[in-house]
Enzyme design. Structure first.
Site, PDB file in Angstrom:
ATOM      1  N   GLY A   1       0.871  -1.268  -0.122  1.00 44.16           N
ATOM      2  CA  GLY A   1       0.022  -0.007   0.166  1.00 44.16           C
ATOM      3  C   GLY A   1       0.872   1.235  -0.053  1.00 44.16           C
ATOM      4  O   GLY A   1       0.534   2.460   0.812  1.00 44.16           O
TER       5      GLY A   1
ATOM      6  N   LEU B   1       1.384   3.339  -2.203  1.00 43.19           N
ATOM      7  CA  LEU B   1       0.925   4.749  -3.001  1.00 43.19           C
ATOM      8  C   LEU B   1      -0.330   5.363  -2.240  1.00 43.19           C
ATOM      9  O   LEU B   1      -0.585   6.478  -2.581  1.00 43.19           O
ATOM     10  CB  LEU B   1       0.405   4.493  -4.303  1.00 43.19           C
ATOM     11  CG  LEU B   1       1.350   3.714  -5.260  1.00 43.19           C
ATOM     12  CD1 LEU B   1       0.673   3.352  -6.683  1.00 43.19           C
ATOM     13  CD2 LEU B   1       2.578   4.797  -5.474  1.00 43.19           C
ATOM     14  N   GLY B   2      -0.628   4.717  -1.012  1.00 43.98           N
ATOM     15  CA  GLY B   2      -1.631   5.359  -0.237  1.00 43.98           C
ATOM     16  C   GLY B   2      -1.081   6.775   0.616  1.00 43.98           C
ATOM     17  O   GLY B   2       0.074   7.286   0.634  1.00 43.98           O
ATOM     18  N   GLN B   3      -2.315   7.270   1.440  1.00 49.33           N
ATOM     19  CA  GLN B   3      -1.954   8.644   1.828  1.00 49.33           C
ATOM     20  C   GLN B   3      -0.684   8.620   2.929  1.00 49.33           C
ATOM     21  O   GLN B   3      -0.026   9.175   2.951  1.00 49.33           O
ATOM     22  CB  GLN B   3      -3.145   8.952   2.521  1.00 49.33           C
ATOM     23  CG  GLN B   3      -3.035  10.506   3.316  1.00 49.33           C
ATOM     24  CD  GLN B   3      -3.903  10.746   4.476  1.00 49.33           C
ATOM     25  OE1 GLN B   3      -4.686   9.989   4.843  1.00 49.33           O
ATOM     26  NE2 GLN B   3      -3.839  11.837   5.015  1.00 49.33           N
TER      27      GLN B   3
ATOM     28  N   ILE C   1      -1.141  -2.137  -5.362  1.00 53.00           N
ATOM     29  CA  ILE C   1      -2.015  -3.226  -6.243  1.00 53.00           C
ATOM     30  C   ILE C   1      -1.988  -2.565  -7.668  1.00 53.00           C
ATOM     31  O   ILE C   1      -2.296  -3.272  -8.670  1.00 53.00           O
ATOM     32  CB  ILE C   1      -3.577  -3.388  -5.930  1.00 53.00           C
ATOM     33  CG1 ILE C   1      -4.070  -4.391  -6.291  1.00 53.00           C
ATOM     34  CG2 ILE C   1      -4.186  -2.151  -5.860  1.00 53.00           C
ATOM     35  CD1 ILE C   1      -5.259  -5.174  -5.571  1.00 53.00           C
TER      36      ILE C   1
ATOM     37  N   TYR D   1     -15.409   0.012   9.241  1.00 55.04           N
ATOM     38  CA  TYR D   1     -13.841   0.107   9.385  1.00 55.04           C
ATOM     39  C   TYR D   1     -13.388  -0.186  10.784  1.00 55.04           C
ATOM     40  O   TYR D   1     -12.361  -0.881  11.193  1.00 55.04           O
ATOM     41  CB  TYR D   1     -13.534   1.533   8.806  1.00 55.04           C
ATOM     42  CG  TYR D   1     -12.073   1.919   9.059  1.00 55.04           C
ATOM     43  CD1 TYR D   1     -11.185   1.521   8.151  1.00 55.04           C
ATOM     44  CD2 TYR D   1     -11.851   2.850   9.800  1.00 55.04           C
ATOM     45  CE1 TYR D   1      -9.814   1.861   8.064  1.00 55.04           C
ATOM     46  CE2 TYR D   1     -10.324   3.460   9.731  1.00 55.04           C
ATOM     47  CZ  TYR D   1      -9.380   2.695   9.145  1.00 55.04           C
ATOM     48  OH  TYR D   1      -8.179   3.331   9.243  1.00 55.04           O
TER      49      TYR D   1
ATOM     50  N   LYS E   1     -10.422  -2.859  12.308  1.00 54.31           N
ATOM     51  CA  LYS E   1      -9.361  -2.543  12.989  1.00 54.31           C
ATOM     52  C   LYS E   1      -9.432  -3.067  14.584  1.00 54.31           C
ATOM     53  O   LYS E   1      -8.374  -3.578  14.850  1.00 54.31           O
ATOM     54  CB  LYS E   1      -9.487  -0.975  12.938  1.00 54.31           C
ATOM     55  CG  LYS E   1      -8.982  -0.337  11.795  1.00 54.31           C
ATOM     56  CD  LYS E   1      -7.456  -0.735  11.115  1.00 54.31           C
ATOM     57  CE  LYS E   1      -7.276  -0.203   9.967  1.00 54.31           C
ATOM     58  NZ  LYS E   1      -5.858  -0.471   9.463  1.00 54.31           N
TER      59      LYS E   1
HETATM   60  N1  SER Z   1      -8.673   8.553   8.794  1.00 51.13           N
HETATM   61  C1  SER Z   1      -9.354   7.455   9.066  1.00 51.13           C
HETATM   62  C2  SER Z   1     -10.675   7.678   8.489  1.00 51.13           C
HETATM   63  O1  SER Z   1     -11.344   8.762   8.458  1.00 51.13           O
HETATM   64  C3  SER Z   1      -9.498   7.326  10.491  1.00 51.13           C
HETATM   65  O2  SER Z   1      -8.467   6.423  10.737  1.00 51.13           O
HETATM   66  O3  SER Z   1     -11.261   6.571   8.124  1.00 51.13           O
END
Ligand code: SER
Length: 314
Positions: A10, A12-14, A37, A144, A148
């Protein structure tokens, strides 16, 4: 040739993208393998190795680990909170199967140390709103957050039962200029800067009063590198560490930006992300991270605002 390498899934992610750059500065370009990916349209991260890897594919990861003699993996691939609400099963599959792949690779002896980010999303409406302690009632209500929270328990399970050295932080909303976030609830606080520097008005999907824990990217990278460099015996938390820097509302960050752009304007149009934000705490107590590995944030709201504007207006 035999030097141990780092693999970032990952990349290339934030967070993955600036993390890759930072690790390459520290360890050298060739020792840090970036992967994602898909290929990057903008050709970032070309100063070192890049591979196409699907983090849900055990064999692809294993092949790369063997090919490059990898001993440390940063698993930064994930689906964030707002997108996860729209694709619950896909989110569960990506967020959990990627984690179980890495934990199993470590259990099998292919990986020595793992970094896996958790989030303030593990907390829910029954968690105290202010100064949330390390151990507390969690009961997350977002897809989400559920992924987690389960992931944290898997990390502790693999550590306790198989001695896997997995390290984790509960990131607050991360504010970065290097790459755009995708699909998070805290992302308004990144988008707002892009609108301000372009001289455009901002439409905020959260209400003015919504206070959330946040952090500038430099602090997040610093924390990540610090926990990964810590001697394993000092780490007393093997679920995930609370991590805190600042908390602010959309109105507060708007006012902070307006000191640079007096004509900047905002309108509030809350949508489904408001209820996700309302389920999360306002502020976090990170005493244990400070005690165990010397965590200390550097950026307050004014410094974060200045840094973001300086970088984005170039
Ligand atoms: N920055 C994330 C989100 O907003 C929180 O972990 O999904």
């Amino acid at each position: 040739m035999n030097q141990k390498k780092i693999l970032i899934l990952g990349a290339l992610g934030q967070i993955g993208s600036p993390l890759t750059q930072k690790l390459r500065q520290i360890y050298g370009n060739e020792l840090v393998i970036a992967s994602d990916i898909k290929h990057d349209k903008n050709n970032r991260l070309t100063d070192g190795p890049f591979e196409l890897i699907d983090a849900t594919n055990y064999q692809q990861i294993l092949n790369s680990i063997k090919r490059h003699n990898v001993d440390t993996v940063y698993l930064m691939a994930a689906m964030l909170s707002a997108t996860s609400e729209k694709h619950p099963e896909k989110a569960w599959n990506l967020n959990l199967s990627s984690l179980l792949n890495i934990l199993n690779l470590a259990k099998a002896g292919y990986v020595k140390t793992i970094f896996w980010p958790s989030s303030i999303a593990v907390f829910g409406p029954t968690t105290p709103k202010e100064n949330v302690p390390q151990q507390t009632l969690m009961e997350p209500t977002s897809v989400y957050g559920i992924s987690k929270a389960a992931g944290e328990d898997w990390c502790a399970y693999y550590h306790n039962n198989f001695g896997v050295d997995v390290r984790s932080l509960r990131y607050p909303g991360i504010i970065s200029w290097q790459s755009l976030p995708g699909g998070g609830t805290t992302d308004y606080a990144v988008d707002i800067f892009h609108k301000a520097v372009k001289g455009q008005p901002f439409s905020c999907f959260l209400e003015a009063r919504t206070k959330l824990p946040m952090m500038y990217i430099d602090d997040a990278l610093e924390a990540t590198i610090k926990i990964m460099n810590c001697a394993p015996k000092k780490l007393t938390v093997r679920t995930s560490y609370n991590l805190s820097a600042i908390s602010f509302t959309p109105e507060e960050i708007f006012n902070s930006i307006r000191s640079y752009y007096p004509l900047f304007s905002i309108e509030y149009h809350p949508d489904f992300r408001q209820s996700i934000a309302d389920s999360w705490p306002n502020s976090i107590n990170d005493f244990q991270a400070r005690k165990d590995w010397g965590w200390e944030p550097k950026f307050n709201l004014q410094e974060l605002t200045k840094a973001m504007i300086e970088h984005l207006k170039l």
